[in-house]
Design a protein around this motif. Structure first.
Motif, short mmCIF file in Angstrom:
data_model
loop_
_atom_site.label_atom_id
_atom_site.label_comp_id
_atom_site.label_asym_id
_atom_site.label_seq_id
_atom_site.Cartn_x
_atom_site.Cartn_y
_atom_site.Cartn_z
N THR A 173 16.66 -25.10 -37.52
CA THR A 173 18.04 -25.53 -37.71
C THR A 173 18.05 -26.63 -38.76
OG1 THR A 173 18.07 -27.31 -36.03
CG2 THR A 173 18.55 -25.06 -35.27
N ALA A 174 19.10 -26.63 -39.57
CA ALA A 174 19.25 -27.66 -40.60
C ALA A 174 20.68 -27.64 -41.10
CB ALA A 174 18.29 -27.41 -41.77
N SER A 175 21.13 -28.77 -41.61
CA SER A 175 22.44 -28.83 -42.23
C SER A 175 22.37 -28.13 -43.59
CB SER A 175 22.86 -30.29 -42.42
OG SER A 175 21.98 -30.94 -43.32
N PRO A 176 23.50 -27.74 -44.15
CA PRO A 176 23.47 -27.06 -45.46
C PRO A 176 22.74 -27.86 -46.54
CG PRO A 176 25.63 -26.82 -44.45
CD PRO A 176 24.87 -27.77 -43.58
N SER A 177 22.87 -29.18 -46.51
CA SER A 177 22.24 -30.00 -47.55
C SER A 177 20.71 -30.06 -47.40
CB SER A 177 22.80 -31.42 -47.52
OG SER A 177 22.52 -32.05 -46.28
N ARG A 178 20.21 -29.69 -46.22
CA ARG A 178 18.77 -29.75 -45.97
C ARG A 178 18.14 -28.37 -45.77
NH1 ARG A 178 16.90 -35.03 -44.21
NH2 ARG A 178 18.64 -36.51 -44.25
N ALA A 179 18.95 -27.31 -45.88
CA ALA A 179 18.44 -25.97 -45.62
C ALA A 179 17.32 -25.59 -46.58
CB ALA A 179 19.58 -24.97 -45.70
N ALA A 180 17.49 -25.89 -47.86
CA ALA A 180 16.46 -25.55 -48.84
C ALA A 180 15.16 -26.28 -48.53
CB ALA A 180 16.95 -25.88 -50.25
N HIS A 181 15.28 -27.52 -48.04
CA HIS A 181 14.10 -28.31 -47.70
C HIS A 181 13.35 -27.65 -46.54
CE1 HIS A 181 11.72 -31.91 -47.96
NE2 HIS A 181 11.99 -32.29 -46.72
N ALA A 307 16.81 -50.13 -48.70
CA ALA A 307 15.98 -49.10 -48.07
C ALA A 307 16.44 -48.83 -46.64
CB ALA A 307 14.51 -49.52 -48.08
N HIS A 308 16.70 -49.90 -45.88
CA HIS A 308 17.18 -49.73 -44.50
C HIS A 308 18.54 -49.05 -44.49
CE1 HIS A 308 14.62 -52.22 -41.59
NE2 HIS A 308 13.89 -52.02 -42.67
N GLU A 309 19.39 -49.42 -45.41
CA GLU A 309 20.72 -48.81 -45.46
C GLU A 309 20.64 -47.33 -45.83
OE1 GLU A 309 23.38 -52.80 -46.51
OE2 GLU A 309 22.72 -51.47 -48.14
N ALA A 310 19.68 -46.97 -46.67
CA ALA A 310 19.50 -45.57 -47.03
C ALA A 310 19.08 -44.74 -45.82
CB ALA A 310 18.45 -45.44 -48.15
N VAL A 311 18.18 -45.29 -45.00
CA VAL A 311 17.76 -44.60 -43.78
C VAL A 311 18.93 -44.46 -42.82
CG1 VAL A 311 16.27 -44.73 -41.74
CG2 VAL A 311 15.34 -45.28 -44.01
N GLU A 312 19.72 -45.52 -42.70
CA GLU A 312 20.85 -45.49 -41.77
C GLU A 312 21.94 -44.51 -42.20
OE1 GLU A 312 21.04 -49.84 -39.69
OE2 GLU A 312 21.34 -49.80 -41.85
N ARG A 313 22.13 -44.33 -43.49
CA ARG A 313 23.12 -43.36 -43.96
C ARG A 313 22.72 -41.94 -43.58
NH1 ARG A 313 22.72 -46.10 -48.84
NH2 ARG A 313 21.66 -44.28 -49.74
N ASP A 315 21.38 -39.66 -45.44
CA ASP A 315 21.60 -38.63 -46.47
C ASP A 315 20.41 -38.45 -47.41
OD1 ASP A 315 21.78 -41.04 -47.78
OD2 ASP A 315 23.78 -40.72 -48.61
N VAL A 316 19.32 -39.16 -47.15
CA VAL A 316 18.13 -39.01 -47.99
C VAL A 316 17.28 -37.86 -47.45
CG1 VAL A 316 16.01 -40.09 -48.82
CG2 VAL A 316 18.10 -41.46 -48.58
N VAL A 317 16.99 -36.90 -48.29
CA VAL A 317 16.11 -35.79 -47.90
C VAL A 317 14.67 -36.19 -48.24
CG1 VAL A 317 15.54 -33.36 -48.25
CG2 VAL A 317 17.95 -34.11 -48.30
#
Length: 325
Positions: A173-181, A307-313, A315-317
């Protein structure tokens, strides 16, 4: 040494500080690692937000990589200069890897194969070891169908690869933005859990039988999948997290009448033999370049707040890594 720390819980911008601290010296059985990178994991930001502090000052992060530059009494001096990755840097200890150096028991500094860079080394302690142990908790996966939830996440990406390397068919299972990953990790089929009925899709892909095993990142959202027949009788659920910290209702009749096994673990508290096995297996795969790694974003130590804010969002693949030097 330069380090980042916090002295109270709160938002990254409110509590994270950057400054100088004394360079620690290794004691008996310990090594000092001059860190090149530090991994930023979701558990690190959750700890900073709300986990009670175990000291007046906490240097965050448990994962990292660098070079041993000093050893304490009882440690082979030949380890000086060794490239290593570290695990549990800040687990039950106040000072983690968001600093130029860390002192910790020598077993927590694992030799880093020459073909593996320091950024990758900062992704092994939590993401890769969690994935390895999750797969290990199945007696065998060869010839079986395994469902990996969140296969686009750091742990799921590794778990998919490891299960595939052992001969499993992987539904993810994955969201559309992470499906390719997830597909890049080797998933045979990726379900968009936001648009599809996951249990129904799984049953359709398995001729109604259900999967033999489930590697799960969020028991809170997965209980419905279990209750709706996604697992075959005598299947096993291996879970390493939940988006809800409180109690989670699980259908006992579903577990009972299908003879399902539910096993939960946290990577910080693996038994010594479990961790030794997982590290050995991980090292073998690393040496053979048998794993794909994904660094999503890199930040300088001075930018630890970002960096912490990026993890909390969320949205980083890929993994978020701090460059210490």
């Amino acid at each position: 040494m330069r380090a980042a720390w916090y002295e109270r819980n709160g938002t990254a911008r409110d509590v994270l500080e950057l400054g100088d601290m004394p360079l620690p010296a290794p004691g008996p059985g310990e090594v000092r690692v001059r860190l090149v990178t530090s991994g930023v994991n979701p558990s690190d930001v959750k700890a900073r937000r709300g986990r009670p502090l175990n000291a007046e000052r906490v240097i965050p992060h448990s994962d990292g990589a660098g070079d041993i530059d000093a050893v304490g009494p009882g440690v082979d001096h030949g380890r000086v200069g060794q490239r290593v990755w570290v695990w549990n840097g800040q687990w039950r200890r106040p000072f983690g890897t968001a600093a130029e150096a860390i002192v910790l028991p020598e077993a927590q500094a694992v030799p880093l194969p020459a073909n593996v860079d320091y950024a990758t080394g900062a992704c092994l302690g939590i993401p890769a070891l969690t994935a390895m142990h999750a797969v290990n908790l199945f007696e065998t996966v060869g010839g079986k169908t395994i469902l990996v939830t969140g296969a686009g996440s750091s742990v799921g990406h590794y778990a998919t690869q490891i299960a595939k390397a052992r001969g499993a068919r992987v539904i993810a299972t994955a969201s559309p933005s992470r499906a390719a990953h997830a597909r890049a990790a080797g998933a045979d089929f990726v379900i968009d859990y936001k648009a599809k009925d996951v249990a129904a899709t799984v049953k359709g892909l398995t001729s109604g039988k259900g999967v033999d095993g489930l590697i799960d990142m969020d028991l809170y959202s997965t209980t419905a999948i279990i209750s709706n027949g996604a697992l075959a009788p005598h299947g096993k659920i291996v879970c390493y997290g939940s988006s809800l910290a409180g109690d989670i209702p699980v259908s006992f009749p579903t577990l009972l009448w299908n003879s399902l096994t539910l096993q939960v673990f946290v990577v910080y508290e693996l038994l010594a033999r479990e961790r030794e096995t997982a590290i050995g297996q991980l090292t073998a795969m690393l040496e053979k370049n048998a794993l794909k790694h994904s660094i999503g974003e890199r930040f300088a130590l001075r930018d630890i707040v970002k960096a912490h804010e990026a993890v909390e969002r969320g949205d980083v693949v890929g993994n978020v890594v701090l460059d210490i030097t």
